[in-house]
Design a protein around this motif. Structure first.
Motif, PDB file in Angstrom:
ATOM      1  N   TRP A 138       4.764   7.205   4.067  1.00  0.00           N
ATOM      2  CA  TRP A 138       3.398   6.723   3.867  1.00  0.00           C
ATOM      3  C   TRP A 138       3.124   5.451   4.658  1.00  0.00           C
ATOM      4  CZ3 TRP A 138      -0.063   9.899   2.556  1.00  0.00           C
ATOM      5  CH2 TRP A 138       0.199  10.945   1.677  1.00  0.00           C
ATOM      6  N   ALA A 139       4.105   4.566   4.785  1.00  0.00           N
ATOM      7  CA  ALA A 139       3.910   3.364   5.602  1.00  0.00           C
ATOM      8  C   ALA A 139       3.646   3.747   7.056  1.00  0.00           C
ATOM      9  CB  ALA A 139       5.124   2.455   5.501  1.00  0.00           C
ATOM     10  N   THR A 140       4.376   4.750   7.542  1.00  0.00           N
ATOM     11  CA  THR A 140       4.170   5.231   8.909  1.00  0.00           C
ATOM     12  C   THR A 140       2.792   5.851   9.064  1.00  0.00           C
ATOM     13  OG1 THR A 140       6.551   5.681   9.098  1.00  0.00           O
ATOM     14  CG2 THR A 140       5.094   6.733  10.705  1.00  0.00           C
ATOM     15  N   PHE A 141       2.383   6.619   8.043  1.00  0.00           N
ATOM     16  CA  PHE A 141       1.085   7.285   8.083  1.00  0.00           C
ATOM     17  C   PHE A 141      -0.067   6.290   8.105  1.00  0.00           C
ATOM     18  CE2 PHE A 141      -0.172  11.819   7.093  1.00  0.00           C
ATOM     19  CZ  PHE A 141       0.724  12.327   8.018  1.00  0.00           C
ATOM     20  N   GLU A 142       0.066   5.190   7.365  1.00  0.00           N
ATOM     21  CA  GLU A 142      -0.991   4.180   7.367  1.00  0.00           C
ATOM     22  C   GLU A 142      -1.233   3.670   8.785  1.00  0.00           C
ATOM     23  OE1 GLU A 142       0.332   1.219   4.648  1.00  0.00           O
ATOM     24  OE2 GLU A 142       0.495   2.675   3.024  1.00  0.00           O
ATOM     25  N   GLY A 143      -0.142   3.386   9.484  1.00  0.00           N
ATOM     26  CA  GLY A 143      -0.276   2.936  10.873  1.00  0.00           C
ATOM     27  C   GLY A 143      -0.889   3.993  11.761  1.00  0.00           C
ATOM     28  N   MET A 144      -0.489   5.261  11.564  1.00  0.00           N
ATOM     29  CA  MET A 144      -1.026   6.348  12.384  1.00  0.00           C
ATOM     30  C   MET A 144      -2.524   6.530  12.153  1.00  0.00           C
ATOM     31  SD  MET A 144       1.968   9.229  12.049  1.00  0.00           S
ATOM     32  CE  MET A 144       0.930  10.455  12.856  1.00  0.00           C
ATOM     33  N   VAL A 145      -2.950   6.445  10.901  1.00  0.00           N
ATOM     34  CA  VAL A 145      -4.380   6.593  10.597  1.00  0.00           C
ATOM     35  C   VAL A 145      -5.184   5.462  11.231  1.00  0.00           C
ATOM     36  CG1 VAL A 145      -6.095   6.520   8.738  1.00  0.00           C
ATOM     37  CG2 VAL A 145      -4.039   7.912   8.488  1.00  0.00           C
ATOM     38  N   ALA A 146      -4.674   4.227  11.118  1.00  0.00           N
ATOM     39  CA  ALA A 146      -5.366   3.092  11.728  1.00  0.00           C
ATOM     40  C   ALA A 146      -5.478   3.278  13.240  1.00  0.00           C
ATOM     41  CB  ALA A 146      -4.638   1.791  11.407  1.00  0.00           C
ATOM     42  N   PRO A 199      12.302   8.401  -3.941  1.00  0.00           N
ATOM     43  CA  PRO A 199      13.182   8.134  -2.789  1.00  0.00           C
ATOM     44  C   PRO A 199      12.496   7.296  -1.712  1.00  0.00           C
ATOM     45  CG  PRO A 199      13.368  10.426  -3.466  1.00  0.00           C
ATOM     46  CD  PRO A 199      12.238   9.834  -4.265  1.00  0.00           C
ATOM     47  N   VAL A 200      13.267   6.416  -1.101  1.00  0.00           N
ATOM     48  CA  VAL A 200      12.750   5.516  -0.070  1.00  0.00           C
ATOM     49  C   VAL A 200      12.103   6.255   1.103  1.00  0.00           C
ATOM     50  CG1 VAL A 200      13.405   3.771   1.645  1.00  0.00           C
ATOM     51  CG2 VAL A 200      14.295   3.632  -0.686  1.00  0.00           C
ATOM     52  N   PRO A 201      12.648   7.420   1.561  1.00  0.00           N
ATOM     53  CA  PRO A 201      12.007   8.108   2.689  1.00  0.00           C
ATOM     54  C   PRO A 201      10.525   8.419   2.466  1.00  0.00           C
ATOM     55  CG  PRO A 201      14.175   9.035   2.331  1.00  0.00           C
ATOM     56  CD  PRO A 201      13.928   8.074   1.205  1.00  0.00           C
ATOM     57  N   GLN A 202      10.109   8.593   1.200  1.00  0.00           N
ATOM     58  CA  GLN A 202       8.692   8.856   0.943  1.00  0.00           C
ATOM     59  C   GLN A 202       7.848   7.632   1.231  1.00  0.00           C
ATOM     60  OE1 GLN A 202       9.884  11.731  -2.747  1.00  0.00           O
ATOM     61  NE2 GLN A 202       8.045  10.544  -2.974  1.00  0.00           N
ATOM     62  N   ARG A 203       8.340   6.456   0.857  1.00  0.00           N
ATOM     63  CA  ARG A 203       7.597   5.235   1.155  1.00  0.00           C
ATOM     64  C   ARG A 203       7.539   5.005   2.662  1.00  0.00           C
ATOM     65  NH1 ARG A 203      10.629   3.214  -3.232  1.00  0.00           N
ATOM     66  NH2 ARG A 203      11.791   1.719  -1.965  1.00  0.00           N
ATOM     67  N   ILE A 204       8.630   5.339   3.353  1.00  0.00           N
ATOM     68  CA  ILE A 204       8.647   5.228   4.804  1.00  0.00           C
ATOM     69  C   ILE A 204       7.599   6.158   5.417  1.00  0.00           C
ATOM     70  CG2 ILE A 204      10.034   5.692   6.868  1.00  0.00           C
ATOM     71  CD1 ILE A 204      12.478   4.759   5.287  1.00  0.00           C
ATOM     72  N   GLY A 257       0.816  -1.214   0.000  1.00  0.00           N
ATOM     73  CA  GLY A 257       0.000   0.000   0.000  1.00  0.00           C
ATOM     74  C   GLY A 257       0.841   1.252   0.000  1.00  0.00           C
ATOM     75  N   SER A 258       1.911   1.271   0.788  1.00  0.00           N
ATOM     76  CA  SER A 258       2.780   2.452   0.817  1.00  0.00           C
ATOM     77  C   SER A 258       3.498   2.646  -0.516  1.00  0.00           C
ATOM     78  CB  SER A 258       3.801   2.331   1.958  1.00  0.00           C
ATOM     79  OG  SER A 258       4.668   1.240   1.752  1.00  0.00           O
ATOM     80  N   LEU A 259       3.854   1.546  -1.191  1.00  0.00           N
ATOM     81  CA  LEU A 259       4.450   1.649  -2.521  1.00  0.00           C
ATOM     82  C   LEU A 259       3.491   2.311  -3.508  1.00  0.00           C
ATOM     83  CD1 LEU A 259       6.145  -1.866  -2.866  1.00  0.00           C
ATOM     84  CD2 LEU A 259       7.322   0.313  -2.668  1.00  0.00           C
ATOM     85  N   VAL A 260       2.224   1.926  -3.426  1.00  0.00           N
ATOM     86  CA  VAL A 260       1.214   2.460  -4.351  1.00  0.00           C
ATOM     87  C   VAL A 260       0.935   3.931  -4.067  1.00  0.00           C
ATOM     88  CG1 VAL A 260      -1.235   2.336  -4.945  1.00  0.00           C
ATOM     89  CG2 VAL A 260       0.130   0.248  -4.852  1.00  0.00           C
TER      90      VAL A 260
END
Length: 538
Positions: free
Chosen positions: A485-493, A478-483, A462-465
């Motif tokens: 969004w992956a962090t944000f997904e957890g925060m939203v949940a 850049p990888v930091p952007q995927r990091i 999901g973070s890749l997409v």
């Protein structure tokens, strides 16, 4: 430049002539040692809006809980006909494309070769599309539909039975319950994913456009897709993806917490769920850094092996003959009841069609940008017919087998007197069923691992997409952007769980699924236009 644009179509293809270059609206801010490459304004609007949602849910949890508690039933009851009608359109379109001459078109051009073998491809398709849901609902949904269908009050206005149920008729109630379950996990959800995935793959690999949702609409809007028309489409896709994923992560956390409590006595609490989501998001970050092949692909294959082992165990130690015969019987029941279950108008089973089907369709639609783009990224080189058959028919058949094995075993145990399975909470029904079988400790632990790894692969892919969408179609941002969004997904949940529980997560996915359903229906028109313009279609 993205690798989509670098590789381009192989062989004959009708490439769209546009002056737009991938990432031309991007900005490259530097934050300390980390550089970013983000689309302006899609990234800013998406991230800013989501930050406000997180703040609202955490700062005013009671108000947020009340709002989300009102939102979901309002949307699913008011627009149930629309969700069901849209789902039918997607199924009909994909089935027609499979048998039409357009099925001969190859994604990427006539000389394109698949990037992944069938086993690796299937593993990623299934892990991205259904994982957590099958673990959570594989036992709980057949049991729920059966119990409401066989009850004396089946068919009453307050009943949750599908199609008025089969009061007092256990055999027919079981057929109806399994048909309703398979309806929610069969052709319709996979058709939604397939439409998005096929359109993205076609316009990226055959037309040479960026791998972004807006590219699908070029035949309709032309160069306007690179302006605010496209910005709105991509922003809606980010919202839908993030909240759809958050719902799945919340469900995964509920079940993993329940399983850990069942096995090890770990308390079921908001704190435990927050710790789980945080820990699993951390694991997902490691996979994100590893990349698609080393991260998502490897985890998907591990999960596929574990899922096959657990499924095989249930078939062997459960009612094997009943499962074998039930597979064909349930498939027949599904086809028999499909017209009635998919009917969008004049329904008398409002609780079922609105509370179950309407929510599911909104959830699948909100997942579609994520699953669709992920499937598109791993499906280059397949023909349209091969693609649709493998994305639509094969996963539907696997879902029938999964639901028959898990749901059928649970129903057999329930009818044999194990009422505790029906009495258990939804997130505990799987573990309560496994407790009645040999090696319950081992299989329950495998079940928890499956939920967690499905959790990780969903967050990772999901973070890749989302990163690809918010980077203007670049797949090598850049990888930091995927990091991020992956962090944000957890925060939203976490924020939505604390601000209203699972109902808040479901409301968020429904609210984004509704507008995106309109986008997808328009995308169907664009998809057909794009396929008709391909050389092989003539």
């Amino acid at each position: 430049m993205s690798d989509v644009a670098d590789r381009g179509p192989d062989g004959d293809a009708n490439v769209i002539d546009t002056d737009y270059e991938v990432g031309q609206h991007n900005i490259q801010p530097q934050i300390g040692r980390f550089g970013m490459d983000i689309h302006n304004p899609v990234f800013a609007i998406s991230a800013g809006s989501i930050i406000l949602m997180v703040f609202y849910s955490l700062a005013l949890p009671e108000q947020a809980g009340a709002f989300f508690g009102w939102l979901r039933p309002t949307l699913t009851s008011g627009f149930d006909w629309f969700f069901l009608l849209a789902g039918n359109v997607f199924v009909v379109l994909t089935l027609v494309l499979i048998v039409s001459p357009l099925g001969k078109i190859r994604l990427g051009g006539t000389e394109a070769k698949p990037d992944y073998s069938y086993p690796g491809w299937f593993a990623m398709l299934f892990a991205a599309g259904m994982g957590i849901g099958l673990m959570f609902f594989g036992v709980s949904e057949p049991i729920s539909h059966y119990s409401s269908s066989v009850a004396d009050g089946a068919g009453a206005p307050d009943s949750w039975a599908p199609l008025a149920g089969a009061a007092g008729d256990a055999a027919e109630a079981q057929r109806l319950g399994m048909a309703a379950t398979i309806f929610h996990w069969g052709l319709h959800p996979w058709a939604i994913y397939a439409v998005v995935a096929l359109a993205l793959a076609l316009f990226a690999y055959n037309k040479g456009l960026p791998l972004s949702i807006r590219s699908i609409f070029y035949p309709i809007f032309g160069e306007r897709v690179w302006g605010w028309t496209g910005h709105i489409i991509d922003t809606l896709a980010v919202f839908a993806t993030l909240f759809g994923l958050a719902t799945s992560l919340g469900i995964g956390a509920e079940q993993a917490n329940a399983g850990l409590n069942f096995l090890f006595g770990i308390p079921v609490s908001d704190t435990s769920k927050v710790v789980l989501i945080s820990g699993i998001t951390g694991i997902a970050l490691i996979s994100v850094v590893a990349g698609l092949d080393a991260g998502v692909k490897r985890l998907s294959e591990i999960n596929m092996v574990l899922a096959i082992l657990l499924l095989g165990f249930i078939i062997v130690v459960g009612p094997t003959l009943a499962i074998a015969t039930g597979f064909f019987g349930n498939l027949g029941a599904y086809l028999q009841y499909l017209p009635e279950l998919s009917n969008p108008f004049g329904r008398d089973d409002a609780n079922f069609s609105q509370g179950w089907t309407s929510f599911y369709w909104a959830w699948w639609i909100s997942w579609s940008p994520f699953v669709g783009m992920f499937i598109a990224r791993v499906s280059r080189g397949r023909t349209v017919r091969e693609f649709l058959f493998c994305v639509l028919i094969v996963p539907s058949v696997v879902s029938v087998l999964w639901m028959t094995a898990f749901g059928g075993t649970a129903l057999s145990l329930l009818q044999a007197g194990h009422q505790e399975i029906a009495d258990a909470a939804l997130e505990l029904k799987l573990f309560t069923m496994l407790e009645q079988l040999p090696l319950a400790g081992i299989t329950s632990f495998i079940g928890i691992v499956l939920v967690i790894v499905f959790f990780v692969t969903s967050s990772d892919s999901g973070s890749l997409v989302i990163d690809t969408i918010t980077a203007g179609g670049k797949v090598d941002a850049p990888v930091p952007q995927r990091i991020f969004w992956a962090t944000f997904e957890g925060m939203v949940a976490i924020a939505l769980l604390l601000g209203g529980g699972l109902g808040a997560l479901q409301a968020a996915s429904v609210s984004t699924g509704l507008p995106f359903a309109l986008v997808l229906l328009l995308g169907c028109v664009s998809l057909v236009k794009g396929l008709m313009s391909e050389p092989k279609a003539k």
